[in-house]
Scaffold this motif. Structure first.
Motif, PDB file in Angstrom:
ATOM      1  N   TRP A  36       0.826  -1.191   0.000  1.00 11.15           N
ATOM      2  CA  TRP A  36       0.000   0.000   0.000  1.00 11.15           C
ATOM      3  C   TRP A  36       0.872   1.257   0.000  1.00 11.15           C
ATOM      4  CZ3 TRP A  36      -4.672   1.822  -0.908  1.00 11.15           C
ATOM      5  CH2 TRP A  36      -5.011   3.082  -0.439  1.00 11.15           C
ATOM      6  N   ASN A  37       0.689   2.105  -1.027  1.00 10.94           N
ATOM      7  CA  ASN A  37       1.414   3.371  -1.144  1.00 10.94           C
ATOM      8  C   ASN A  37       2.923   3.162  -0.991  1.00 10.94           C
ATOM      9  OD1 ASN A  37       1.403   6.140  -1.626  1.00 10.94           O
ATOM     10  ND2 ASN A  37       1.263   6.677   0.538  1.00 10.94           N
ATOM     11  N   LEU A  38       3.418   2.092  -1.600  1.00  7.34           N
ATOM     12  CA  LEU A  38       4.825   1.729  -1.466  1.00  7.34           C
ATOM     13  C   LEU A  38       5.756   2.818  -1.998  1.00  7.34           C
ATOM     14  CD1 LEU A  38       6.940  -0.470  -0.771  1.00  7.34           C
ATOM     15  CD2 LEU A  38       6.592  -1.394  -3.083  1.00  7.34           C
ATOM     16  N   GLY A  39       5.309   3.583  -2.956  1.00 10.19           N
ATOM     17  CA  GLY A  39       6.161   4.605  -3.548  1.00 10.19           C
ATOM     18  C   GLY A  39       6.379   5.833  -2.678  1.00 10.19           C
ATOM     19  N   TYR A  40       5.684   5.910  -1.526  1.00 10.91           N
ATOM     20  CA  TYR A  40       5.878   7.065  -0.633  1.00 10.91           C
ATOM     21  C   TYR A  40       6.944   6.733   0.407  1.00 10.91           C
ATOM     22  CZ  TYR A  40       5.222  10.851   2.622  1.00 10.91           C
ATOM     23  OH  TYR A  40       5.460  11.946   3.420  1.00 10.91           O
ATOM     24  N   PRO A  41       7.848   7.673   0.632  1.00  9.88           N
ATOM     25  CA  PRO A  41       8.024   8.936  -0.079  1.00  9.88           C
ATOM     26  C   PRO A  41       8.794   8.724  -1.384  1.00  9.88           C
ATOM     27  CG  PRO A  41       9.654   8.776   1.646  1.00  9.88           C
ATOM     28  CD  PRO A  41       8.783   7.547   1.768  1.00  9.88           C
ATOM     29  N   ALA A  42       8.577   9.602  -2.323  1.00  6.08           N
ATOM     30  CA  ALA A  42       9.275   9.524  -3.611  1.00  6.08           C
ATOM     31  C   ALA A  42      10.666  10.124  -3.464  1.00  6.08           C
ATOM     32  CB  ALA A  42       8.475  10.240  -4.685  1.00  6.08           C
ATOM     33  N   LYS A  43      11.337   9.677  -2.439  1.00  5.03           N
ATOM     34  CA  LYS A  43      12.680  10.153  -2.121  1.00  5.03           C
ATOM     35  C   LYS A  43      13.518   8.974  -1.672  1.00  5.03           C
ATOM     36  CE  LYS A  43      11.160  14.739  -0.552  1.00  5.03           C
ATOM     37  NZ  LYS A  43      11.169  15.722   0.562  1.00  5.03           N
ATOM     38  N   LEU A  44      14.822   9.113  -1.805  1.00  6.51           N
ATOM     39  CA  LEU A  44      15.738   8.105  -1.311  1.00  6.51           C
ATOM     40  C   LEU A  44      15.859   8.250   0.199  1.00  6.51           C
ATOM     41  CD1 LEU A  44      18.431   8.593  -4.081  1.00  6.51           C
ATOM     42  CD2 LEU A  44      16.984   6.575  -3.809  1.00  6.51           C
ATOM     43  N   VAL A  45      15.404   7.235   0.940  1.00 12.37           N
ATOM     44  CA  VAL A  45      15.396   7.337   2.391  1.00 12.37           C
ATOM     45  C   VAL A  45      16.552   6.527   2.970  1.00 12.37           C
ATOM     46  CG1 VAL A  45      12.915   7.685   2.401  1.00 12.37           C
ATOM     47  CG2 VAL A  45      13.813   5.389   2.769  1.00 12.37           C
ATOM     48  N   PHE A  46      17.201   7.091   3.946  1.00 10.71           N
ATOM     49  CA  PHE A  46      18.300   6.459   4.677  1.00 10.71           C
ATOM     50  C   PHE A  46      19.313   5.875   3.679  1.00 10.71           C
ATOM     51  CE2 PHE A  46      20.203   3.620   7.931  1.00 10.71           C
ATOM     52  CZ  PHE A  46      20.430   4.576   8.900  1.00 10.71           C
ATOM     53  N   ASP A  47      19.676   4.588   3.803  1.00 12.54           N
ATOM     54  CA  ASP A  47      20.727   4.023   2.948  1.00 12.54           C
ATOM     55  C   ASP A  47      20.252   3.670   1.546  1.00 12.54           C
ATOM     56  OD1 ASP A  47      22.649   4.333   4.829  1.00 12.54           O
ATOM     57  OD2 ASP A  47      22.772   2.232   5.432  1.00 12.54           O
ATOM     58  N   GLU A  48      19.015   3.972   1.217  1.00  7.50           N
ATOM     59  CA  GLU A  48      18.604   3.855  -0.187  1.00  7.50           C
ATOM     60  C   GLU A  48      19.481   4.734  -1.071  1.00  7.50           C
ATOM     61  OE1 GLU A  48      13.833   2.743  -0.248  1.00  7.50           O
ATOM     62  OE2 GLU A  48      14.450   4.832  -0.493  1.00  7.50           O
ATOM     63  N   THR A  49      20.018   5.790  -0.510  1.00 14.89           N
ATOM     64  CA  THR A  49      20.886   6.676  -1.297  1.00 14.89           C
ATOM     65  C   THR A  49      22.075   5.919  -1.874  1.00 14.89           C
ATOM     66  OG1 THR A  49      22.133   8.745  -1.258  1.00 14.89           O
ATOM     67  CG2 THR A  49      22.252   7.395   0.710  1.00 14.89           C
ATOM     68  N   TYR A  50      22.497   4.838  -1.197  1.00 15.61           N
ATOM     69  CA  TYR A  50      23.583   4.011  -1.716  1.00 15.61           C
ATOM     70  C   TYR A  50      23.056   2.867  -2.566  1.00 15.61           C
ATOM     71  CZ  TYR A  50      25.904   6.336   2.221  1.00 15.61           C
ATOM     72  OH  TYR A  50      26.374   7.259   3.119  1.00 15.61           O
TER      73      TYR A  50
END
Length: 492
Positions: A36-50
């Motif tokens: 459910w609403n998996l795409g939120y937030p449409a930002k790289l969160v925590f170590d997603e940036t790597y």
């Protein structure tokens, strides 16, 4: 009498229908909470940036590449092709990123749903796998269903399934290897040396895959391999075999090593194929400028370079002591006293539709359901005592998962590590809790009361999930509402 038989027959049919379809209902609940609403937030969160950006370059070039500085906003905006040509030094193996990249390839890398869909699907699969494993261990469809339900609604599992990090992928492979180990143990023959053990080979391959996500998968490989040797040695003693100790350690040890370790290594190395073949990864050409001597010179240069790369990555891991505001001592993990905040944004009253005088908050915190974690920790302590006193095999198998997933971290209490690593052994905490509930039912003199108390507990846990859900999935809530969820100062 006929009416009674018809009633019993109807009850049996209802039970069969329940046993068949109830697990799918739990899996559906897990899917809803993870998708459910998996795409939120449409930002790289925590170590997603790597991991997200590494996954995309890995998928497209065969190895991780660097990105321009402060590129997150560009990537989040859909400009996913701005990576550089120079290789990036990364310290985790590639398989988890290959899996994240698969979702990006399938659904387009320019949207956050694609970053997270792979981990979400594996999180859902883990719930189904826990049900299967619990059925094998507990011999009870009802308590297997309870185990799956608890994992389905736990906040730690939900958050890690909704975030493109490696640890949920590691947890899936470790649990799958445990399933294969159980299948192997169902068919073992201690009377002779048996090499035809496909489930043990499957366990080795899966543990190689776990190690190819994060090196901590090696702990599970060591724990499960030692279990095969020790358990089969003790089985020989119980069977009265002569020279049981020698036969057990030599025969079982040799079988376990040959069937598990080489296939695990082969699986692990295979996941580096992009780095090995492409030759554009970090240090991929190191051996060409540092020629080896002696017998080491017989090893292909790309494997020499890979070994050197691993030495550098190992040095990074053992020397990682950089302070972080959300680092957590492994001694506290079972109590979940320092959950990791993956994402937080706040708004003032009147800003972007915020109508609360205290402001508004959107938070994603990897906080386990406290009514699951605290009882599960108590259940582990109970099972440890139960195992010592009763030599209960089921308790020992559940504790085996904790031994592989948690105990090794106690040697790294001074390193920069995080609470969310505990997702790797959370399934065994859940299994421990479900087993203790079953033991309570079995030992109770009032079965009806025991079932009522268990049902009441499950309702309490589900109510807590509804209460905490907004801070697990980032729902915008009044700031005061977020505050009432922060029961401990260390949760903030």
């Amino acid at each position: 009498m006929i009416a009674l038989l018809e009633r019993l027959n109807g009850s049996l049919k209802a039970r069969q229908i329940f046993d068949r379809y109830a697990p799918w209902a739990v899996i559906a609940l897990a899917a809803f909470l993870r998708l459910w609403n998996l795409g939120y937030p449409a930002k790289l969160v925590f170590d997603e940036t790597y991991y997200v950006k590494d996954a995309w370059t890995l998928w497209n070039t065969g190895s991780e590449k660097n990105w321009p500085a402060d590129y997150n906003a560009n990537f989040e905006g859909g400009n996913v092709w701005g990576y550089l040509t120079d290789p990036a030094f990364v310290v985790h193996p590639p398989l988890g990123k290959w899996i994240i990249g698969l979702g990006m390839w399938a659904f387009g890398a320019d949207n956050s749903f694609s970053w997270r869909i792979s981990t979400a699907l594996l999180g859902i699969a883990s719930v189904g796998l826990v049900i299967v494993v619990a059925r094998m261990l507990l011999k009870s469809p009802a308590y297997a269903l309870i185990a799956g339900f608890l994992l389905a609604i736990d906040g730690h599992a939900i958050v890690l399934s909704r975030t493109a990090l490696l640890d949920n992928i590691l947890a899936f492979f470790a649990l799958l290897a445990f399933y294969f180990l159980l299948r192997d143990q169902q068919n073992r023959d201690i009377a002779r040396v048996v090499w035809a053990r496909p489930w043990l080979i499957a366990a080795g391959a899966t543990l190689g895959a776990a190690s190819a996500v994060k090196w901590s998968g090696l702990y599970f490989l060591a724990a499960f391999g030692l279990y095969v040797v020790i358990s089969e040695t003790l089985a020989r003693r119980r069977a009265g075999q002569e020279n049981w100790a020698f036969a057990g350690f030599i025969d079982s040890g040799l079988v376990a090593f040959v069937l598990m370790v080489p296939v695990a290594i082969a699986t692990y190395v295979a996941t580096w194929s992009g780095w090995l073949i492409g030759g554009t990864g970090y240090d991929a050409k190191w051996a060409e400028s540092n020629p080896a001597t002696g017998i080491w010179a017989l090893v292909p240069t790309n494997l020499q370079s890979l070994w050197h790369y691993h030495q550098e990555a190992y040095g990074f891991h053992v020397n990682l002591h950089t302070p972080h505001s959300y680092q957590s001592n492994p001694l506290t993990w079972l109590l979940a006293t320092r959950p990791t905040s993956f994402f937080y944004e706040g708004l003032s009253e009147g800003q972007d539709g915020c109508a609360s005088s205290s402001g508004c908050s959107s938070a994603i915190t990897a906080l386990g359901n406290p009514f699951i974690w605290l009882p599960a920790t108590a259940a582990l302590l109970f099972l440890l005592i139960w195992f010592v006193r009763q030599r209960d095999r089921v308790a020992g198998l559940i504790l085996l998962g904790i031994a592989g997933g948690y105990l090794p971290w106690l040697a790294f209490t001074s390193r920069t590590v995080f609470q969310f690593y505990s997702i790797a052994f959370l399934p065994w905490m859940i299994l421990a809790l479900a087993y203790v509930l079953k033991i309570y039912r079995d030992l109770s003199t009032n079965k009806r009361q025991a079932k009522a108390i268990t049902l009441g507990y499950l309702l309490l846990v589900f109510g807590a999930t509804l209460f905490f859900l907004p801070i697990w999935i980032g729902t915008w809530v009044p700031f005061w509402y977020w505050q009432v969820h922060m029961w401990l100062p260390s949760w903030i």
